[in-house]
Write an enzyme that holds these catalytic residues in place. Structure first.
Site, mmCIF file in Angstrom:
data_model
loop_
_atom_site.group_PDB
_atom_site.id
_atom_site.type_symbol
_atom_site.label_atom_id
_atom_site.label_comp_id
_atom_site.label_asym_id
_atom_site.label_seq_id
_atom_site.Cartn_x
_atom_site.Cartn_y
_atom_site.Cartn_z
ATOM 1 N N ASP A 12 0.817 -1.225 0.000
ATOM 2 C CA ASP A 12 0.000 0.000 0.000
ATOM 3 C C ASP A 12 0.845 1.267 0.000
ATOM 4 O OD1 ASP A 12 -2.278 -1.630 0.156
ATOM 5 O OD2 ASP A 12 -2.064 -1.741 2.332
ATOM 6 N N LYS A 15 2.654 1.616 -5.117
ATOM 7 C CA LYS A 15 3.387 1.075 -6.281
ATOM 8 C C LYS A 15 2.492 0.957 -7.504
ATOM 9 C CE LYS A 15 3.085 -3.616 -4.549
ATOM 10 N NZ LYS A 15 2.254 -3.069 -3.474
ATOM 11 N N GLY A 16 1.158 0.853 -7.274
ATOM 12 C CA GLY A 16 0.221 0.819 -8.407
ATOM 13 C C GLY A 16 0.346 2.085 -9.248
ATOM 14 N N GLY A 39 -4.367 -4.843 -3.779
ATOM 15 C CA GLY A 39 -5.278 -3.778 -4.216
ATOM 16 C C GLY A 39 -4.433 -2.635 -4.727
ATOM 17 N N HIS A 40 -4.317 -2.548 -6.047
ATOM 18 C CA HIS A 40 -3.459 -1.524 -6.637
ATOM 19 C C HIS A 40 -4.322 -0.373 -7.129
ATOM 20 C CE1 HIS A 40 -0.177 -4.799 -7.361
ATOM 21 N NE2 HIS A 40 -0.396 -4.531 -6.099
ATOM 22 N N GLN A 186 1.857 -6.795 -2.484
ATOM 23 C CA GLN A 186 2.107 -6.669 -1.039
ATOM 24 C C GLN A 186 3.450 -5.962 -0.805
ATOM 25 O OE1 GLN A 186 1.016 -10.033 -2.199
ATOM 26 N NE2 GLN A 186 -0.978 -9.092 -2.038
HETATM 27 P P1 IMP Z 1 -3.624 -12.644 2.893
HETATM 28 O O1 IMP Z 1 -2.589 -12.375 1.880
HETATM 29 O O2 IMP Z 1 -5.005 -12.261 2.442
HETATM 30 O O3 IMP Z 1 -3.565 -14.013 3.465
HETATM 31 O O4 IMP Z 1 -3.326 -11.667 4.150
HETATM 32 C C1 IMP Z 1 -2.196 -11.849 4.988
HETATM 33 C C2 IMP Z 1 -1.713 -10.524 5.545
HETATM 34 O O5 IMP Z 1 -1.213 -9.717 4.483
HETATM 35 C C3 IMP Z 1 -2.822 -9.697 6.205
HETATM 36 O O6 IMP Z 1 -2.240 -8.947 7.250
HETATM 37 C C4 IMP Z 1 -3.253 -8.759 5.085
HETATM 38 O O7 IMP Z 1 -3.822 -7.568 5.595
HETATM 39 C C5 IMP Z 1 -1.930 -8.490 4.394
HETATM 40 N N1 IMP Z 1 -2.072 -8.177 2.966
HETATM 41 C C6 IMP Z 1 -2.371 -9.035 1.967
HETATM 42 N N2 IMP Z 1 -2.387 -8.399 0.782
HETATM 43 C C7 IMP Z 1 -2.086 -7.115 1.034
HETATM 44 C C8 IMP Z 1 -1.909 -5.964 0.207
HETATM 45 O O8 IMP Z 1 -2.028 -6.005 -1.021
HETATM 46 N N3 IMP Z 1 -1.581 -4.802 0.832
HETATM 47 C C9 IMP Z 1 -1.401 -4.749 2.184
HETATM 48 N N4 IMP Z 1 -1.541 -5.787 2.989
HETATM 49 C C10 IMP Z 1 -1.878 -6.970 2.429
HETATM 50 MG MG MG Z 2 -2.810 -1.931 -1.826
#
Ligand code: IMP
Ligand code: MG
Length: 370
Positions: A12, A15-16, A39-40, A186
């Site tokens: 977050d 980078k998107g 979520g980009h 991520q």
């Molecule tokens: P999961 O990838 O949905 O299993 O989530 C595992 C952890 O990574 C949790 O703390 C999520 O909030 C975090 N997380 C997963 N994807 C993102 C992302 O794109 N941005 C920020 N945090 C993420």
């Molecule tokens: Mg994001």
């Protein structure tokens, strides 16, 4: 020259927007890990879009192709919907999208299991952990298998739309002759190996994910890490520089810090330089891009964590970190020279140079730093 753009800390970081802006100078934008947990957020002509599975390509430039790599876990229904939405705004875009047949599939049962078992991690409930668990346990499904066995109607819908299904090696000659931008998902501290385990996602978020996705034959000359001028995190786990109470609320509101995928309020805190340094080393980051300076614009002083009492050498050190802070001179949009002290501290504490900074969501707000 091929490059990669990674989230440097907990994702977050914007980078998107950076990928979107840079994508026009590349032939391909490749996602190599994660799935619809990402979520980009992208702004095109002032309109906001969120990509979960598609790379953050600027679809206004028709020469750019998208690749969803073998390291990903793909929710096909979600992918179909995302491409259908993109087609509405950019007809023909489906034909620029390529899916690796070695990518694994996220099924409904993975999403159900995620919801039932991963609340303590703060999972996005997109089925990521359970899908990777099946993959590593060698009982997952690959896209190629579904195609071979004529199992899935959504694949045929996607093919009818013009989406390509392929393998990296089938595309080798083209990739060798192309400029590629690898877009991480991520952030390094959410990486399955090097993040703050178990509060991590289940994929490679480091530059290593490029090779895991089968691109070992291409050279990547720069790995940009995108960091924010402060820190945010969604989900559970240690966050050494986290703010509480009003300080947190103020920053969350200033920065509109709500998750792009889940809408959850993000946890917020001060820029954490020991964490960033650790992430640069472990993630393979060679250059930094620092975003969201506009959010702190006008503050007299900005709080920064410059060290921990004990420098982190393993992810377990983040659970016991005792941050030490400095107050750095603030800045205003009118006088970007005031940023000098802040940026110099980032570079000196991390040992990595800052190449770009950003002041907002518009491409003109992304500025090359000297
Ligand atoms: P999961 O990838 O949905 O299993 O989530 C595992 C952890 O990574 C949790 O703390 C999520 O909030 C975090 N997380 C997963 N994807 C993102 C992302 O794109 N941005 C920020 N945090 C993420
Ligand atoms: Mg994001």
């Amino acid at each position: 020259m091929n490059i990669a753009i990674l989230g440097a800390v907990w994702g977050d970081e914007g980078k998107g927007a950076i990928t979107h802006h840079m994508s026009k100078d590349y032939d391909w934008v490749v996602r190599f890990g994660g799935g619809a947990n990402a979520g980009h957020t992208i702004y095109r002509d002032g309109v906001k879009y969120v990509h979960n599975l598609l790379p953050s390509v600027d679809f206004r430039h028709k020469h750019i192709k998208s690749y969803l790599g073998a390291g990903m876990v793909i929710d096909l229904e979600k992918l179909r919907d995302e491409i259908a939405e993109a087609e509405k705004h950019f007809p023909g875009v489906a034909k620029t999208i390529y899916i690796d047949k070695d990518a694994n599939i996220v099924l409904q049962k993975h999403k159900d299991e995620d919801k039932a078992t991963n609340a303590h991690i703060g999972s996005t409930n997109r089925g990521i952990g359970p899908a990777y668990k099946d993959k590593v346990g060698r009982s997952g499904f690959r896209i190629g298998e579904l195609i071979k066995n004529h199992h899935d109607s959504i694949i045929y819908e996607l093919m009818t739309m013009g989406v390509h299904f392929t393998y990296v090696m089938e595309m080798e000659a083209e990739f060798r002759a192309s400029k590629i931008l690898f877009e991480g998902a991520q952030g390094v501290l959410l990486d399955i190996n090097h993040g703050i385990y178990p509060y991590v996602s289940s994929s490679d978020c480091c530059a290593s994910g490029i090779i895991s996705s089968g691109f070992g034959f291409v050279n990547v000359s720069k790995v940009y890490g995108v960091a924010k001028a402060y820190t945010t995190k969604v989900g559970e786990g240690p966050f050494p520089t986290e703010y509480e109470g009003k300080e947190a609320e103020d920053l969350r509101e200033r920065g509109h810090e709500y998750g792009a995928t889940t809408g959850r309020p993000r946890r917020v805190g001060a820029l954490d330089l020991p964490a960033l340094k650790y992430a640069c080393k472990k993630g393979g980051i060679t250059d930094l891009i620092v975003t969201k300076f506009d959010i702190l614009d006008g503050l007299k002083e900005v709080k920064v964590c410059t060290s921990y009492k004990k420098s982190p050498v393993s992810s377990s050190d983040f659970f016991t970190a005792e941050p030490i802070y400095s107050n750095i001179q603030g800045w205003s949009a009118k006088n970007k020279n005031e940023l000098e002290e802040f940026i110099n501290i980032i570079a000196s504490q991390t040992g990595v140079d800052i190449r770009y900074i950003s002041w907002g969501t518009d491409p003109k707000d992304i500025i090359k730093w000297h």
